[in-house]
Write a protein that holds these residues in place. Structure first.
Motif, PDB file in Angstrom:
ATOM      1  N   LEU A   1      -5.679  -4.086   3.027  1.00 10.28           N
ATOM      2  CA  LEU A   1      -4.497  -4.615   2.333  1.00 10.28           C
ATOM      3  C   LEU A   1      -4.307  -6.118   2.564  1.00 10.28           C
ATOM      4  O   LEU A   1      -4.101  -6.876   1.615  1.00 10.28           O
ATOM      5  CB  LEU A   1      -3.239  -3.849   2.777  1.00 10.28           C
TER       6      LEU A   1
ATOM      7  N   THR B   1      -2.631  -1.602  -3.717  1.00  8.58           N
ATOM      8  CA  THR B   1      -3.944  -0.996  -3.513  1.00  8.58           C
ATOM      9  C   THR B   1      -4.175   0.126  -4.509  1.00  8.58           C
ATOM     10  O   THR B   1      -5.239   0.712  -4.546  1.00  8.58           O
ATOM     11  CB  THR B   1      -4.071  -0.442  -2.081  1.00  8.58           C
TER      12      THR B   1
ATOM     13  N   LYS C   1      -7.484   1.584   2.829  1.00 15.34           N
ATOM     14  CA  LYS C   1      -6.511   0.731   2.146  1.00 15.34           C
ATOM     15  C   LYS C   1      -5.607   0.005   3.133  1.00 15.34           C
ATOM     16  O   LYS C   1      -5.165  -1.112   2.879  1.00 15.34           O
ATOM     17  CB  LYS C   1      -5.698   1.554   1.154  1.00 15.34           C
TER      18      LYS C   1
ATOM     19  N   ASN D   1       0.860  -1.188   0.000  1.00 13.46           N
ATOM     20  CA  ASN D   1       0.000   0.000   0.000  1.00 13.46           C
ATOM     21  C   ASN D   1       0.895   1.235   0.000  1.00 13.46           C
ATOM     22  O   ASN D   1       1.257   1.757   1.051  1.00 13.46           O
ATOM     23  CB  ASN D   1      -0.907  -0.015   1.227  1.00 13.46           C
TER      24      ASN D   1
ATOM     25  N   SER E   1      -2.907  -1.468   9.529  1.00  9.32           N
ATOM     26  CA  SER E   1      -2.656  -2.583   8.609  1.00  9.32           C
ATOM     27  C   SER E   1      -2.169  -3.816   9.365  1.00  9.32           C
ATOM     28  O   SER E   1      -2.564  -4.941   9.044  1.00  9.32           O
ATOM     29  CB  SER E   1      -1.665  -2.189   7.502  1.00  9.32           C
TER      30      SER E   1
END
Ligand code: ZN
Length: 150
Positions: free
Chosen positions: A131, A149, A127, A36, A67
């Motif tokens: 991810l 992404t 995102k 990302n 993430s």
């Protein structure tokens, strides 16, 4: 509502500090890399499969708290599940982090993944939160390509 928010924050921070299923899976059947660039999150998802059931899963890499926590919780929620069950969970999770409150449920049907309901207020974080799921799907597809992404 504030209490719920604090609880969600606590779960995310805990999974960021102590990610579950973190590390390389040496005898993985398939793997995929995710990236990302918007945030700088990079991770690899490793899978062991029995037909279309995920029997073991690990991830490693580096990324922001969202993430990392999302990848950690993703690994916990897909182990032992079939591909079609995983696709269904991801579809509901994706709705949770992208749709306006009221358009979707509060995430209580998603168990621990519901802690990411606050992400929809921060579009750039979507995102980060998705991810690991996109990377998981790439691993399941055994495309071997780098997932981005962008
Ligand atoms: Zn991020």
């Amino acid at each position: 509502m504030e209490d719920l928010r604090d609880l969600y924050q606590t779960v995310i921070l805990d999974h960021n500090k102590k990610p579950r299923n973190f590390g390389v899976l040496e005898d993985a059947d398939c793997r995929a890399d995710g990236n990302n660039p918007l945030c700088g999150d990079k991770l690899t998802v490793y899978l062991k499969l029995d037909h279309d059931i995920v029997t073991d899963i690990r991830f490693d890499g580096m990324g922001c708290a969202i993430s990392t926590a999302s990848a950690s919780l993703m690994t916990e929620s897909v182990r032992g599940k079939k591909r079609e069950e995983i696709d269904a969970i991801f579809a509901r999770f994706h709705d949770l982090v992208t749709k306006a409150p009221g358009e979707v449920t509060d995430g209580s049907d998603l168990g621990k993944l519901g802690v990411f309901s606050g992400v929809r207020e921060y579009p750039v974080r979507v995102k980060c939160a998705t991810l690991s799921w996109h990377t998981l799907q790439a691993a399941l597809d055994e495309s071997g390509e780098i997932t981005t992404t962008e």
